[in-house]
Design a protein around this motif. Structure first.
Motif: not given
Length: 64
Positions: A41-46, A58-59
Motif C-alpha cells: 500500500d505504501s507504494h500504491l498510495w505514495p 516499485d509500484r
C-alpha cells in the motif's frame, strides 16, 4: 472409501487440534498478509505519510 478416509482425517484433526499450534500458525499467517499488504500500500498510495517499504522496489512489484 473416500468418505471413510475423510471422516478418519476429520476425527484425527479434531483430536489433535488442541496441541498442534494451528491457532498460532493462523495468527502468524494473517499478520504476514497484513504486513505485506501495508507495505504494498505504501507504494500504491505514495501520497500517504507512511514511507515506502523496502520489501517492494516499485509500484509494479507491489501490485504483483
Amino acid at each position: 472409501m473416500h468418505d471413510l478416509v475423510r471422516l478418519f482425517a476429520d476425527d484425527l484433526g479434531q483430536r489433535e487440534a488442541a496441541g498442534d499450534g494451528r491457532e498460532a500458525a493462523v495468527s502468524r499467517l494473517l499478520h504476514h498478509y497484513l504486513a505485506t499488504a501495508q507495505e504494498a500500500d505504501s507504494h500504491l498510495w505514495p501520497e500517504q505519510t507512511r514511507p515506502a517499504s523496502g520489501t517492494f522496489t516499485d509500484r509494479d512489484q507491489a501490485r504483483a
